[in-house]
Design a protein around this motif. Structure first.
Motif, PDB file in Angstrom:
ATOM      1  N   LEU A 128       6.452   0.137   2.951  1.00 48.34           N
ATOM      2  CA  LEU A 128       5.528   1.001   2.220  1.00 48.34           C
ATOM      3  C   LEU A 128       4.136   0.979   2.851  1.00 48.34           C
ATOM      4  N   ARG A 129       3.705  -0.197   3.282  1.00 48.52           N
ATOM      5  CA  ARG A 129       2.372  -0.273   3.899  1.00 48.52           C
ATOM      6  C   ARG A 129       2.334   0.471   5.225  1.00 48.52           C
ATOM      7  N   LEU A 130       3.430   0.464   5.957  1.00 46.91           N
ATOM      8  CA  LEU A 130       3.489   1.255   7.183  1.00 46.91           C
ATOM      9  C   LEU A 130       3.174   2.714   6.875  1.00 46.91           C
ATOM     10  N   GLU A 131       3.770   3.250   5.798  1.00 45.21           N
ATOM     11  CA  GLU A 131       3.553   4.646   5.420  1.00 45.21           C
ATOM     12  C   GLU A 131       2.117   4.875   4.958  1.00 45.21           C
ATOM     13  N   ARG A 139      -1.826   2.191  12.615  1.00 42.79           N
ATOM     14  CA  ARG A 139      -0.471   1.661  12.803  1.00 42.79           C
ATOM     15  C   ARG A 139      -0.484   0.154  12.620  1.00 42.79           C
ATOM     16  N   LEU A 140       0.448  -0.338  11.850  1.00 43.33           N
ATOM     17  CA  LEU A 140       0.602  -1.778  11.691  1.00 43.33           C
ATOM     18  C   LEU A 140       1.625  -2.285  12.707  1.00 43.33           C
ATOM     19  N   ASP A 299      -9.879   3.356  -2.862  1.00 40.16           N
ATOM     20  CA  ASP A 299      -9.119   4.557  -2.477  1.00 40.16           C
ATOM     21  C   ASP A 299      -7.801   4.188  -1.804  1.00 40.16           C
ATOM     22  N   LEU A 300      -7.839   3.189  -0.926  1.00 38.03           N
ATOM     23  CA  LEU A 300      -6.608   2.768  -0.257  1.00 38.03           C
ATOM     24  C   LEU A 300      -5.613   2.212  -1.270  1.00 38.03           C
TER      25      LEU A 300
END
Length: 441
Positions: A128-131, A139-140, A299-300
């Motif tokens: 989910l964090r990648l998205e 990019r992670l 916001d993030l």
């Protein structure tokens, strides 16, 4: 749904599965047993299973193939699979997550289940964090396991049996470091990183158990697996050993190479877990986080929370939110007026980031307001997590300037579990409203 099983056991008979199921039920891991692949797939369709155990000892059972089918059927929710059988080093991680030799004690199984389920949730969170970060042009790094040999710390007197195990570990490619005493062992554990620890009970099992207990009391060493190598099966109660923090038990009656494979299996699983943890932690240096605290910005967090809510429905997992608001106590008035509380907030935020689980998301919503998103967590567990974090911070004294005593910070805590059909904003508002009510009270 009337049945709420957490663990699916796939076994052709009850020789191993029966006692294992009874023991896991008593430990809170309620089970359901399937006799074959089709019954197992049907159980997955009807229940919210957290993990599966495949008995590969009762007749022909292709555990990796069955594990792949079970995982595919349960997607997008990740399903950890443990196989009972002979460990095979190098088994693909996307098939069987962990192979443990029989007989599998319920206490041992419960420890491994807890670790694997948490890692599955962490892997889901990483996806989910990648998205979320990709939407913002960041990019992670993907989880990368170290290419170096697995590092094993062997602790105990140089008895022939234990030396045979150390030699077997070296033959299967592990890097083995020997320590003869508990003091030397802890020196090594604090100075270096190990993927597993092998403890020789010998004539002094108390020392071996004290090392395992000490590891479980250390946050950095808590998840490092420890195998206890006994002189004889009657040397210690199995349940006692697992409750003291031992991950697996072995005796000289088992060939050293087989015991070495079990250690390697535990070490490889731990290294995979560490790769996920480190990948998630790297998100803090992405440039999108709140600079003073290292937490998600408002916001993030809002964008990620919306994704979390949607994923929790797709994966049939609970999701809870916790809002931590610095309590408006009279003794904080001077610290606020002098700006000392503002100076303390970065440290407070950093502490929150270190105290949460790797799969949790922490954010700074305002100057003195923080929020946590806790996947696969119900409301009661989320409140307990919030209270634990606040209790640790409340024990910390913050500088109030020259000639003034340091001050402490307490929080008003609001918690809400996301309800069916509820959006992220409304759930967060409910959690915040609870904290505001406490403040008003």
């Amino acid at each position: 749904m009337s049945v709420h099983a957490r663990v699916l056991i796939v076994a052709r008979d009850d020789a191993l599965a029966g006692p294992l199921a009874e023991g896991l039920d008593r430990l809170g891991w309620r089970t359901v047993t399937a006799r074959g692949p089709y019954a197992a797939l049907a159980a997955l369709a009807d229940m919210e299973i957290e993990a599966a155990i495949v008995d590969a000892t009762a007749g022909p059972q292709d555990a990796p193939t069955l594990a792949r089918r079970l995982k595919a059927a349960y997607a997008p929710r990740r399903l950890p699979v443990i196989a009972i059988g002979e460990p095979e080093p190098g088994m693909p991680a996307d098939n069987v997550d962990l192979t443990l030799a029989p007989p599998l004690h319920p206490a041992q199984a419960a420890l491994r289940l807890e670790s694997l389920v948490r890692m599955a949730i962490a892997e889901e969170e990483f996806e989910l964090r990648l998205e979320t970060f990709a939407e913002r042009g960041r990019r992670l790094d993907l989880p990368v396991e170290a290419a170096s040999p697995l590092k094993i710390l062997a602790v105990g007197e140089p008895a022939p049996e234990f030396l045979a195990l150390s030699n077997a570990l070296a033959r299967v490619g592990a890097e083995v470091v020997g320590a003869f005493t508990a003091y030397t062992a802890f020196d090594y554990l604090h100075e270096r990183n190990f993927d597993a620890v092998a403890l020789w009970a010998g004539d002094n099992q108390a020392e071996a158990l004290s090392i395992a207990t000490g590891m479980r009391r250390n946050t950095r060493l808590y998840h490092v697996p420890a195998l206890l190598y006994l002189q004889s099966p009657a040397q210690i109660g199995i349940a006692e050993a697992y409750h003291r923090g031992i991950s697996d038990l072995a005796t000289p009656e088992t060939p050293p190479i087989e015991t070495a494979k079990r250690v390697i299996e535990l070490a490889a699983a731990y290294r995979r877990q560490n790769a996920i943890r480190h990948a998630l932690e790297k998100a803090r240096s992405s440039g999108l986080m709140d600079a003073p605290t290292g937490l998600f910005t408002r916001d993030l967090f809002a964008a990620h929370l919306a994704r979390l809510v949607n994923a929790s429905r797709l994966r049939h997992r609970p999701l809870s939110l916790c809002v931590l608001r610095v309590a408006d106590r009279p003794e904080l008035a001077i610290a606020r007026k002098g700006g000392w509380l503002d100076r303390a907030v970065p440290q407070i935020g950093s502490m929150i980031g270190r105290l949460i689980r790797v799969e949790d998301t922490a954010a700074r919503l305002g100057p003195e307001v923080f929020a946590l998103a806790l996947p696969a967590t119900n409301e009661a567990a989320a409140r307990a997590a919030g209270e634990r974090i606040c209790a640790v911070i409340a024990c910390t004294a913050f500088d109030a300037g020259e000639n003034r005593p340091p001050f402490v910070v307490e929080f008003d805590i609001g918690v809400a579990e996301v309800e069916a059909g509820e959006n992220a904003a409304h759930a967060l508002e409910r959690a915040a409203a609870t904290a505001l009510q406490l403040k008003a009270g």
